[in-house]
Design an enzyme around this catalytic site. Sequence first.
Site, PDB file in Angstrom:
ATOM      1  N   ASN A 112       0.729  -1.268   0.149  1.00  0.00           N
ATOM      2  CA  ASN A 112       0.006  -0.094   0.129  1.00  0.00           C
ATOM      3  C   ASN A 112       0.792   1.060  -0.073  1.00  0.00           C
ATOM      4  O   ASN A 112       0.514   2.356  -0.631  1.00  0.00           O
ATOM      5  CB  ASN A 112      -0.914   0.162   1.206  1.00  0.00           C
ATOM      6  CG  ASN A 112      -1.842  -1.095   1.100  1.00  0.00           C
ATOM      7  OD1 ASN A 112      -2.004  -2.073   0.325  1.00  0.00           O
ATOM      8  ND2 ASN A 112      -2.576  -1.466   2.159  1.00  0.00           N
ATOM      9  N   HIS A 158     -18.015  37.461 -28.275  1.00  0.00           N
ATOM     10  CA  HIS A 158     -19.403  36.854 -28.872  1.00  0.00           C
ATOM     11  C   HIS A 158     -19.238  36.539 -30.384  1.00  0.00           C
ATOM     12  O   HIS A 158     -19.997  36.452 -31.093  1.00  0.00           O
ATOM     13  CB  HIS A 158     -20.365  38.013 -28.821  1.00  0.00           C
ATOM     14  CG  HIS A 158     -20.536  38.540 -27.297  1.00  0.00           C
ATOM     15  ND1 HIS A 158     -21.485  38.047 -26.255  1.00  0.00           N
ATOM     16  CD2 HIS A 158     -20.067  39.688 -26.928  1.00  0.00           C
ATOM     17  CE1 HIS A 158     -21.086  39.031 -25.408  1.00  0.00           C
ATOM     18  NE2 HIS A 158     -20.580  39.841 -25.638  1.00  0.00           N
ATOM     19  N   SER A 279      -7.903  15.707 -48.277  1.00  0.00           N
ATOM     20  CA  SER A 279      -9.393  14.775 -48.140  1.00  0.00           C
ATOM     21  C   SER A 279      -9.295  13.676 -49.298  1.00  0.00           C
ATOM     22  O   SER A 279      -8.551  13.869 -50.211  1.00  0.00           O
ATOM     23  CB  SER A 279     -10.602  15.752 -48.551  1.00  0.00           C
ATOM     24  OG  SER A 279     -11.491  15.048 -49.255  1.00  0.00           O
ATOM     25  N   LYS A 285      -8.901  20.248 -50.747  1.00  0.00           N
ATOM     26  CA  LYS A 285      -8.698  20.407 -49.364  1.00  0.00           C
ATOM     27  C   LYS A 285      -7.490  20.141 -48.598  1.00  0.00           C
ATOM     28  O   LYS A 285      -6.520  19.671 -49.087  1.00  0.00           O
ATOM     29  CB  LYS A 285      -9.864  19.228 -48.416  1.00  0.00           C
ATOM     30  CG  LYS A 285     -11.222  19.386 -48.701  1.00  0.00           C
ATOM     31  CD  LYS A 285     -11.775  20.593 -48.371  1.00  0.00           C
ATOM     32  CE  LYS A 285     -11.934  20.831 -46.873  1.00  0.00           C
ATOM     33  NZ  LYS A 285     -12.865  19.983 -46.278  1.00  0.00           N
ATOM     34  N   ASN A 287      -6.727  20.248 -44.878  1.00  0.00           N
ATOM     35  CA  ASN A 287      -7.230  20.136 -43.456  1.00  0.00           C
ATOM     36  C   ASN A 287      -6.301  20.405 -42.361  1.00  0.00           C
ATOM     37  O   ASN A 287      -5.427  19.914 -42.340  1.00  0.00           O
ATOM     38  CB  ASN A 287      -8.052  19.055 -43.444  1.00  0.00           C
ATOM     39  CG  ASN A 287      -9.253  18.895 -44.448  1.00  0.00           C
ATOM     40  OD1 ASN A 287      -9.830  19.728 -44.902  1.00  0.00           O
ATOM     41  ND2 ASN A 287      -9.613  17.714 -44.982  1.00  0.00           N
ATOM     42  N   GLU A 292      -7.244  19.490 -34.921  1.00  0.00           N
ATOM     43  CA  GLU A 292      -8.343  18.820 -34.602  1.00  0.00           C
ATOM     44  C   GLU A 292      -8.222  17.677 -33.688  1.00  0.00           C
ATOM     45  O   GLU A 292      -8.967  17.551 -32.618  1.00  0.00           O
ATOM     46  CB  GLU A 292      -9.203  18.422 -35.880  1.00  0.00           C
ATOM     47  CG  GLU A 292      -9.703  19.394 -36.757  1.00  0.00           C
ATOM     48  CD  GLU A 292     -10.113  19.190 -37.970  1.00  0.00           C
ATOM     49  OE1 GLU A 292     -11.444  19.018 -38.244  1.00  0.00           O
ATOM     50  OE2 GLU A 292      -9.284  18.538 -38.944  1.00  0.00           O
TER      51      GLU A 292
HETATM   52  N1  ARG Z   1      -1.681  -3.685  -7.041  1.00  0.00           N
HETATM   53  C1  ARG Z   1      -1.965  -2.804  -5.733  1.00  0.00           C
HETATM   54  C2  ARG Z   1      -2.363  -1.434  -6.340  1.00  0.00           C
HETATM   55  O1  ARG Z   1      -2.111  -1.188  -7.380  1.00  0.00           O
HETATM   56  C3  ARG Z   1      -0.870  -2.553  -4.943  1.00  0.00           C
HETATM   57  C4  ARG Z   1      -1.375  -2.622  -3.358  1.00  0.00           C
HETATM   58  C5  ARG Z   1      -1.997  -3.758  -3.180  1.00  0.00           C
HETATM   59  N2  ARG Z   1      -2.489  -3.996  -1.725  1.00  0.00           N
HETATM   60  C6  ARG Z   1      -3.231  -4.835  -1.243  1.00  0.00           C
HETATM   61  N3  ARG Z   1      -3.266  -4.863  -0.127  1.00  0.00           N
HETATM   62  N4  ARG Z   1      -3.705  -5.733  -2.088  1.00  0.00           N
HETATM   63  O2  ARG Z   1      -3.027  -0.481  -5.682  1.00  0.00           O
END
Ligand code: ARG
Length: 486
Positions: A112, A158, A279, A285, A287, A292
């Site tokens: 995490n 405008h 085109s 044309k 373009n 775009e």
């Molecule tokens: N693959 C997860 C992500 O990209 C990484 C963290 C995953 N953590 C977990 N507790 N499964 O967010």
Amino acid sequence: MSGIARTSATGGEGMLPELLAWSTSLHHDRAFVREDLLGSAAHVTMLARTRLVEVADAQRLREALLSMYADAEAGTLALPDGEEDVHMAVEAELGRRLGAVAGRLHTARSRNDQVALDLRLHVRGQVADALQRTTALVTMLSTRANDERETLIPAYTHRQRAQPTSVGFRLCAWASQLLRGAECLAFGLARADRLPLGSGACSGSSLPIDRNLTSFLLAFSQPTLNALDTVGDRDFALDFAWGATRVMVALSRLSTDVIDYATSEFGYVKLDGRIAAGSSMMPQKKNPDVFELVRGQSARAIGNVMSLLTLVKGLPNGYNRDLQEDRAALLSTGPLLRGALDAVTLALPHVTFDGVKSAAALADGSTQATDLAEALVRKGVPFREAYKAVGALVRRAIDDGIALSQLDPAVASALHPALDAEALRALDPAAAMRAKESIGGTGPRAVAEQIEALRAGAEALAVIASNTPTLANLAARIAAEPLEPA
Ligand code: ARG
């Protein structure tokens, strides 16, 4: 499948292979494998220094991680398939190379905080790159603006012809919006500048880690404040996506101007053959496809902001796997922006202004009506009275079916005594454009000041970009850091 996420590492049963294959982020995560490897190399350095891992073990781990980093740089790093994400794949590969010692790397760390780190490092690199390109374009527009300070073109309100301006002033307007976009990117860079590593899964670690050391090794100014917030935080990704979108929208609006001006209805610019598309059916044309496409691609940038906002808006605190869905939006943002910036930077030198055509749009004098009213104000006439007098003059020209600039001066002075020959010189478009020297105006001196400010703004942001640490900087810093505890 080795299934380290659920089997080797955690001893569990392992996810159904079909679900693992469906839920893996490895295909996306490969984009930041180098960030992941350097994060791990910094982490293991810190683990040695805090005596959480023996120096000899840390040395082997760090060498292997840095050698995998070199392989990744060279494009030769092979990672095992069948892992839940890049963090697991790296750990599995490390185990394959080093054996059991690889099991020490994940001390005081969670995926995490690891993914939060990798994404921040990714954002840092992308922003530095985008800032370089955006500021280079601002500088290019400023230089062009300097060359076009006397070229006349109408400004519109405008969508109606409004007042005479210079093309240089028009170019400064484009550059101003781009520079604000770049400032948003720089804001995102500052938001990403906190080290998430050490937050663990959601509440920190009971082990004596040193987040300041890891922070130094990865060139962050300091660790994040709160572990629970950190693992669920994607604000830095949003700030980046928002900054990128602001630049994309600036490019999109610039594109609309070029597309309009290139029509035969306006005729203010010519696109040379190197940037125009033909085109398949209409032989005549030429373009403006490049512009775009840039305008069209800004939709994707906006979509990325929406998708990230929607992703986080209802999440409970802490980490949730939903966050893995940040990947497509976040990882596509850098290349999208880079492509559009490069396209516009390549194309603009092939767009030439036709000053004769754009000046002709100001010739009948009507766009100088305000300048005439201001000439009366200079003679002491109250503005409302001047406005009415010039309004009457405009109506008279329409009734007589002639241009304002063609009216007999005698007719003018009959309508208002202040409407004399001297005042009527304000109808000259070049004089009217030059006279607007208020700060931010279209007069040549005012535009010169804008050009200076744009150049200085671009330069300041370019310095921020070039001072942003690169992955190569981090690799060198980490490799040079002693492993022995003090
Ligand atoms: N693959 C997860 C992500 O990209 C990484 C963290 C995953 N953590 C977990 N507790 N499964 O967010």
